[in-house]
Design a protein around this motif. Structure first.
Motif, PDB file in Angstrom:
ATOM      1  N   LYS A  81       0.850  -1.183   0.000  1.00 30.84           N
ATOM      2  CA  LYS A  81       0.000   0.000   0.000  1.00 30.84           C
ATOM      3  C   LYS A  81       0.888   1.236   0.000  1.00 30.84           C
ATOM      4  O   LYS A  81       1.879   1.299   0.710  1.00 30.84           O
ATOM      5  N   THR A  82       0.500   2.217  -0.787  1.00 30.81           N
ATOM      6  CA  THR A  82       1.360   3.390  -0.944  1.00 30.81           C
ATOM      7  C   THR A  82       0.857   4.635  -0.230  1.00 30.81           C
ATOM      8  O   THR A  82       1.647   5.518   0.079  1.00 30.81           O
ATOM      9  N   LEU A  83      -0.447   4.716   0.014  1.00 28.73           N
ATOM     10  CA  LEU A  83      -0.972   5.899   0.677  1.00 28.73           C
ATOM     11  C   LEU A  83      -0.326   6.021   2.051  1.00 28.73           C
ATOM     12  O   LEU A  83      -0.300   5.066   2.815  1.00 28.73           O
ATOM     13  N   HIS A  84       0.226   7.159   2.347  1.00 30.35           N
ATOM     14  CA  HIS A  84       0.926   7.461   3.602  1.00 30.35           C
ATOM     15  C   HIS A  84       2.273   6.746   3.732  1.00 30.35           C
ATOM     16  O   HIS A  84       2.844   6.712   4.813  1.00 30.35           O
ATOM     17  N   SER A  85       2.788   6.194   2.649  1.00 34.49           N
ATOM     18  CA  SER A  85       4.134   5.613   2.660  1.00 34.49           C
ATOM     19  C   SER A  85       5.155   6.746   2.628  1.00 34.49           C
ATOM     20  O   SER A  85       4.808   7.909   2.391  1.00 34.49           O
ATOM     21  N   GLU A 108      -1.732  17.527  -1.414  1.00 31.74           N
ATOM     22  CA  GLU A 108      -0.596  18.048  -0.654  1.00 31.74           C
ATOM     23  C   GLU A 108      -0.563  17.528   0.779  1.00 31.74           C
ATOM     24  O   GLU A 108       0.507  17.444   1.377  1.00 31.74           O
ATOM     25  N   ASN A 109      -1.707  17.191   1.330  1.00 30.40           N
ATOM     26  CA  ASN A 109      -1.758  16.617   2.682  1.00 30.40           C
ATOM     27  C   ASN A 109      -1.476  15.125   2.680  1.00 30.40           C
ATOM     28  O   ASN A 109      -1.399  14.505   3.736  1.00 30.40           O
ATOM     29  N   GLY A 110      -1.367  14.537   1.496  1.00 31.10           N
ATOM     30  CA  GLY A 110      -1.106  13.113   1.387  1.00 31.10           C
ATOM     31  C   GLY A 110      -2.334  12.248   1.596  1.00 31.10           C
ATOM     32  O   GLY A 110      -2.230  11.049   1.814  1.00 31.10           O
ATOM     33  N   ASP A 111      -3.509  12.864   1.508  1.00 26.87           N
ATOM     34  CA  ASP A 111      -4.754  12.127   1.726  1.00 26.87           C
ATOM     35  C   ASP A 111      -5.379  11.621   0.431  1.00 26.87           C
ATOM     36  O   ASP A 111      -6.413  10.966   0.464  1.00 26.87           O
ATOM     37  N   ARG A 112      -4.755  11.932  -0.683  1.00 31.52           N
ATOM     38  CA  ARG A 112      -5.283  11.499  -1.974  1.00 31.52           C
ATOM     39  C   ARG A 112      -4.148  11.050  -2.867  1.00 31.52           C
ATOM     40  O   ARG A 112      -3.118  11.699  -2.948  1.00 31.52           O
ATOM     41  N   ARG A 113      -4.342   9.929  -3.521  1.00 28.25           N
ATOM     42  CA  ARG A 113      -3.379   9.457  -4.512  1.00 28.25           C
ATOM     43  C   ARG A 113      -3.554  10.240  -5.801  1.00 28.25           C
ATOM     44  O   ARG A 113      -4.623  10.753  -6.094  1.00 28.25           O
ATOM     45  N   LEU A 114      -2.477  10.280  -6.579  1.00 33.13           N
ATOM     46  CA  LEU A 114      -2.501  10.893  -7.906  1.00 33.13           C
ATOM     47  C   LEU A 114      -2.317   9.810  -8.943  1.00 33.13           C
ATOM     48  O   LEU A 114      -1.468   8.938  -8.771  1.00 33.13           O
ATOM     49  N   ASP A 115      -3.076   9.882 -10.019  1.00 37.70           N
ATOM     50  CA  ASP A 115      -2.730   8.985 -11.119  1.00 37.70           C
ATOM     51  C   ASP A 115      -1.706   9.705 -11.996  1.00 37.70           C
ATOM     52  O   ASP A 115      -1.409  10.885 -11.798  1.00 37.70           O
ATOM     53  N   LEU A 116      -1.154   8.993 -12.931  1.00 39.00           N
ATOM     54  CA  LEU A 116      -0.082   9.537 -13.757  1.00 39.00           C
ATOM     55  C   LEU A 116      -0.537  10.763 -14.551  1.00 39.00           C
ATOM     56  O   LEU A 116       0.187  11.750 -14.646  1.00 39.00           O
ATOM     57  N   VAL A 117      -1.722  10.711 -15.101  1.00 37.64           N
ATOM     58  CA  VAL A 117      -2.221  11.826 -15.895  1.00 37.64           C
ATOM     59  C   VAL A 117      -2.390  13.069 -15.017  1.00 37.64           C
ATOM     60  O   VAL A 117      -2.016  14.179 -15.422  1.00 37.64           O
ATOM     61  N   GLU A 118      -2.926  12.902 -13.812  1.00 35.52           N
ATOM     62  CA  GLU A 118      -3.074  14.035 -12.892  1.00 35.52           C
ATOM     63  C   GLU A 118      -1.704  14.609 -12.526  1.00 35.52           C
ATOM     64  O   GLU A 118      -1.524  15.828 -12.466  1.00 35.52           O
ATOM     65  N   PHE A 119      -0.733  13.740 -12.299  1.00 40.81           N
ATOM     66  CA  PHE A 119       0.625  14.174 -11.974  1.00 40.81           C
ATOM     67  C   PHE A 119       1.204  15.015 -13.113  1.00 40.81           C
ATOM     68  O   PHE A 119       1.778  16.083 -12.883  1.00 40.81           O
ATOM     69  N   LEU A 120       1.035  14.541 -14.344  1.00 38.21           N
ATOM     70  CA  LEU A 120       1.554  15.280 -15.491  1.00 38.21           C
ATOM     71  C   LEU A 120       0.826  16.608 -15.675  1.00 38.21           C
ATOM     72  O   LEU A 120       1.452  17.615 -16.027  1.00 38.21           O
ATOM     73  N   ASP A 121      -0.471  16.633 -15.415  1.00 35.46           N
ATOM     74  CA  ASP A 121      -1.224  17.890 -15.482  1.00 35.46           C
ATOM     75  C   ASP A 121      -0.726  18.879 -14.436  1.00 35.46           C
ATOM     76  O   ASP A 121      -0.566  20.073 -14.721  1.00 35.46           O
ATOM     77  N   LEU A 122      -0.465  18.392 -13.226  1.00 38.42           N
ATOM     78  CA  LEU A 122       0.082  19.261 -12.172  1.00 38.42           C
ATOM     79  C   LEU A 122       1.444  19.812 -12.584  1.00 38.42           C
ATOM     80  O   LEU A 122       1.730  20.995 -12.386  1.00 38.42           O
TER      81      LEU A 122
END
Length: 88
Positions: free
Chosen positions: A8-12, A51-65
């Motif tokens: 699991k990666t959330l909060h890692s 930014e609080n680490g409470d939500r995962r990002l998918d790759l497309v969202e990461f690239l948009d950011l």
């Protein structure tokens, strides 16, 4: 070594570092969470949760950011990859 199952990666450690880096990059660009959210046609809590680490990002969202904030996604990925994922 990681178990054969996907950890699991959330909060890692890596996820926390990603959230930190995204916050740093946004602030260095002189952007508010609201400005980034507006550029992505989202609401400000969307960015806050990332930014609080409470939500995962998918790759497309990461690239948009990366595009909206103006950072090199490869650089951020290298920094995340450098975080020791076996450390607890």
């Amino acid at each position: 070594m990681l178990d054969e199952r996907m950890a699991k990666t959330l909060h890692s450690d890596r996820h926390r570092r990603l959230a930190e880096l995204l916050t740093e990059k946004r602030k260095l660009a002189g952007l508010t969470q609201a400005a980034v959210a507006k550029a992505l046609d989202r609401h400000q809590p969307f960015i806050a949760n990332i930014e609080n680490g409470d939500r995962r990002l998918d790759l497309v969202e990461f690239l948009d950011l990366a595009k909206v904030i103006g950072f090199d996604p490869h650089e951020v990925m290298r920094q995340i990859q450098a975080v020791d994922r076996t450390k607890r």
